[in-house]
Write an enzyme that holds these catalytic residues in place. Structure first.
Site, PDB file in Angstrom:
ATOM      1  CG  ASP A 145      40.757  37.895  38.643  1.00 30.88           C
ATOM      2  OD1 ASP A 145      39.460  38.602  38.518  1.00 30.88           O
ATOM      3  OD2 ASP A 145      41.156  38.751  38.026  1.00 30.88           O
TER       4      ASP A 145
ATOM      5  CG  ASP B  28      42.323  41.001  34.658  1.00 36.87           C
ATOM      6  OD1 ASP B  28      41.820  41.293  33.896  1.00 36.87           O
ATOM      7  OD2 ASP B  28      42.714  40.013  35.108  1.00 36.87           O
TER       8      ASP B  28
HETATM    9  C1  LIG Z   1      33.661  36.273  30.609  1.00 37.14           C
HETATM   10  C2  LIG Z   1      34.903  34.917  31.619  1.00 37.14           C
HETATM   11  N1  LIG Z   1      36.642  34.724  32.016  1.00 37.14           N
HETATM   12  O1  LIG Z   1      36.180  33.974  32.077  1.00 37.14           O
HETATM   13  C3  LIG Z   1      35.361  33.179  32.630  1.00 37.14           C
HETATM   14  C4  LIG Z   1      35.234  31.810  33.747  1.00 37.14           C
HETATM   15  C5  LIG Z   1      34.131  34.046  32.312  1.00 37.14           C
HETATM   16  C6  LIG Z   1      33.016  32.780  31.398  1.00 37.14           C
HETATM   17  N2  LIG Z   1      32.924  32.990  33.031  1.00 37.14           N
HETATM   18  C7  LIG Z   1      31.390  32.197  32.252  1.00 37.14           C
HETATM   19  C8  LIG Z   1      31.822  33.599  34.228  1.00 37.14           C
HETATM   20  C9  LIG Z   1      32.981  34.881  34.421  1.00 37.14           C
HETATM   21  C10 LIG Z   1      32.600  35.660  34.398  1.00 37.14           C
HETATM   22  C11 LIG Z   1      33.571  36.412  35.111  1.00 37.14           C
HETATM   23  N3  LIG Z   1      34.807  35.701  35.579  1.00 37.14           N
HETATM   24  N4  LIG Z   1      33.854  34.324  35.376  1.00 37.14           N
HETATM   25  C12 LIG Z   1      35.771  35.514  36.055  1.00 37.14           C
HETATM   26  C13 LIG Z   1      36.136  37.107  37.040  1.00 37.14           C
HETATM   27  N5  LIG Z   1      35.885  37.799  35.859  1.00 37.14           N
HETATM   28  C14 LIG Z   1      36.369  38.692  35.730  1.00 37.14           C
HETATM   29  C15 LIG Z   1      37.783  39.251  35.909  1.00 37.14           C
HETATM   30  C16 LIG Z   1      38.420  39.803  35.734  1.00 37.14           C
HETATM   31  N6  LIG Z   1      39.827  40.326  36.142  1.00 37.14           N
HETATM   32  N7  LIG Z   1      37.889  40.873  34.417  1.00 37.14           N
HETATM   33  C17 LIG Z   1      36.883  41.046  33.778  1.00 37.14           C
HETATM   34  N8  LIG Z   1      35.758  39.701  33.879  1.00 37.14           N
HETATM   35  C18 LIG Z   1      34.923  37.501  34.799  1.00 37.14           C
END
Ligand SMILES: Cc1noc(C)c1CN(C)Cc1cc2n(n1)CCN(c1cc(N)ncn1)C2
Length: 425
Positions: free
Chosen positions: A130, A314
């Site tokens: 990330d 991102d």
């Molecule tokens: C939403 C989402 N995004 O990827 C996934 C996998 C999901 C859902 N998933 C079920 C859960 C989740 C929520 C997040 N992630 N994983 C990855 C990190 N997230 C970020 C990173 C960042 N740079 N900026 C914003 N959020 C939020």
């Protein structure tokens, strides 16, 4: 050997290089080598000295010594400097790494996971790399079992190289409200052949439900700037910052793909992964994102609107979030599109014809195909689809997430100052 050379009248101010193999004619003075003085002739076969690097300054220096000429200060400095460059550690092969970036789901590319190994013996986990955050955290033996649903966990107590960072904790909340927190260990950490010893590995003691529901994601590997790291009281370095000094080149690249595996490479730029030239633009590293300025956009085959758009690259965000003015210009071209409060963003009939979306990096142009923008049905089986382009109103920053990044080959250059490169592929 110097005496032997002298006896034969061969001039040499220094003994021959260690690697020079002297082959006599065998009648030597019993040491198996060296010339037989009686016959007055000898054959010296030179052999290449392995790993020998010609050092010009030292060659000039030897000549000064040979003829007894005082050595100028500048020459002494040059010899010292070039010797340092060819020192064993300076010559050691630099490190690189390469690992797959696999969509966590086979339909929407909501995120990409990459295999890593942690500890001794190595424990393999799949992490979301990330560039929009800077914590390396994992599901662990400290995570309550009720919050684990199929994820692999890191167990520091099963690693002989794990060390607790006593008194250090971490806590992070992402843009979508998901969150996690816990304690911190250091351990050996490897990505695609590139190993960092003593990497801070943040162990989850609490994860929010959206992480529990993501069964294939065992944590995150932050590739933002280390200033964003949440470990307290002592902030930790990212894997890239720890690895940078031993990489061939202080870079990593992201080659994300639509519904198929791409790659993250560390320390080198793979020419086979892109076409044309890489266009670099400056990065603003404050407050810690890879922030750059796009030169503008176009909707479908429309005119290019040259206007600076600041945003972050991102890999941890699924979609693209841009100013309302751009969204209005785009969705005006989509039959039946509306900005739905109910679904929290722009939606449209899945059967609608979508235009492509082009963004500029300097003079270069990158086009996101319509298929990437028809992101997903709002609910399983629905005829209403959620757009891959959404408004950044309320976020505070424009975000070029996976929907845009997978339309390009992206170079994250961690030199000082940092820069970001974009190429078509
Ligand atoms: C939403 C989402 N995004 O990827 C996934 C996998 C999901 C859902 N998933 C079920 C859960 C989740 C929520 C997040 N992630 N994983 C990855 C990190 N997230 C970020 C990173 C960042 N740079 N900026 C914003 N959020 C939020």
């Amino acid at each position: 050997l110097t005496a032997a050379f002298a006896a034969l009248g061969l001039a040499s101010a220094l003994p021959p290089r260690i690697g020079t193999t002297v082959i006599g004619n065998g009648n030597g003075n019993g040491n198996g080598n060296g010339p037989s003085l009686g016959s007055g002739r000898a054959t010296f076969k030179q052999a290449r000295r392995p790993h020998y690097r010609f050092n010009g300054a030292r060659a000039v220096y030897r000549t000064y010594l040979k003829y007894g000429v005082p050595v100028p200060e500048a020459l002494l400095k040059a010899v010292a400097h070039t010797d340092a460059l060819s020192s064993p550690e300076a010559m050691k092969k630099r490190a690189t790494g390469s690992a797959a970036a696999v969509p966590v789901d086979e339909r929407f590319d909501i995120a990409y996971i990459t295999p890593v190994t942690i500890g001794t013996p190595p424990q393999t986990l799949q992490l979301d790399f990330d560039t929009g955050s800077s914590d390396l955290w994992v599901f662990s033996s400290h995570t309550p079992p009720s919050q684990i649903r199929g994820q692999e966990v890191y167990a520091p107590n099963k690693s002989s190289t794990a060390k607790l960072l006593d008194g250090q904790t971490w806590s992070i909340t992402y843009g979508d409200g998901s969150a996690s927190r816990g304690n911190v260990y250091t351990d050996n950490f490897a990505v695609g052949g590139l190993t960092v010893e003593g990497q801070a590995v943040e162990c989850a003691q609490q994860v929010s439900s959206s992480f529990t529901s993501e069964e294939h994601m065992d944590g995150l590997l932050g590739l933002g700037f280390s200033t964003l790291n949440t470990v307290s009281p002592k902030g930790q370095l990212t894997f890239f910052d720890n690895a940078k000094s031993k990489l061939d080149s202080p870079v990593f690249t992201a080659d994300l793909k639509y519904r198929e595996a791409g790659t993250y490479d560390f320390g080198f730029i793979d020419k086979a992964k892109y076409t044309g030239e890489i266009v670099y633009v400056p990065v603003e590293m404050d407050p810690g994102y890879w922030t750059f300025t796009s030169s503008g956009y176009a909707v479908g085959s429309g005119n290019f609107n040259a206007a600076p758009i600041s945003g972050i690259a991102d890999t941890g965000t699924s979609l693209v979030y841009l100013p309302n003015s751009i969204l209005t210009a785009y969705y005006r071209q989509v039959q039946g599109a509306t900005n739905s409060a109910n679904y929290g963003g722009y939606v449209f009939p899945c059967s609608a014809t979508l235009p492509a979306f082009t963004f500029g990096i300097g003079e270069a142009r990158f086009t996101i195909p319509p298929a990437y923008i028809s992101y997903a049905p709002v609910t399983e089986g629905s005829a209403t689809c959620f757009g891959g382009l959404q408004s950044s109103r309320g976020i505070g920053v424009n975000i070029w997430g996976d929907v845009a990044l997978k339309a390009a080959f992206v170079v994250y250059n961690g030199e000082n100052p940092p820069k970001i490169g974009w190429a078509n592929k």
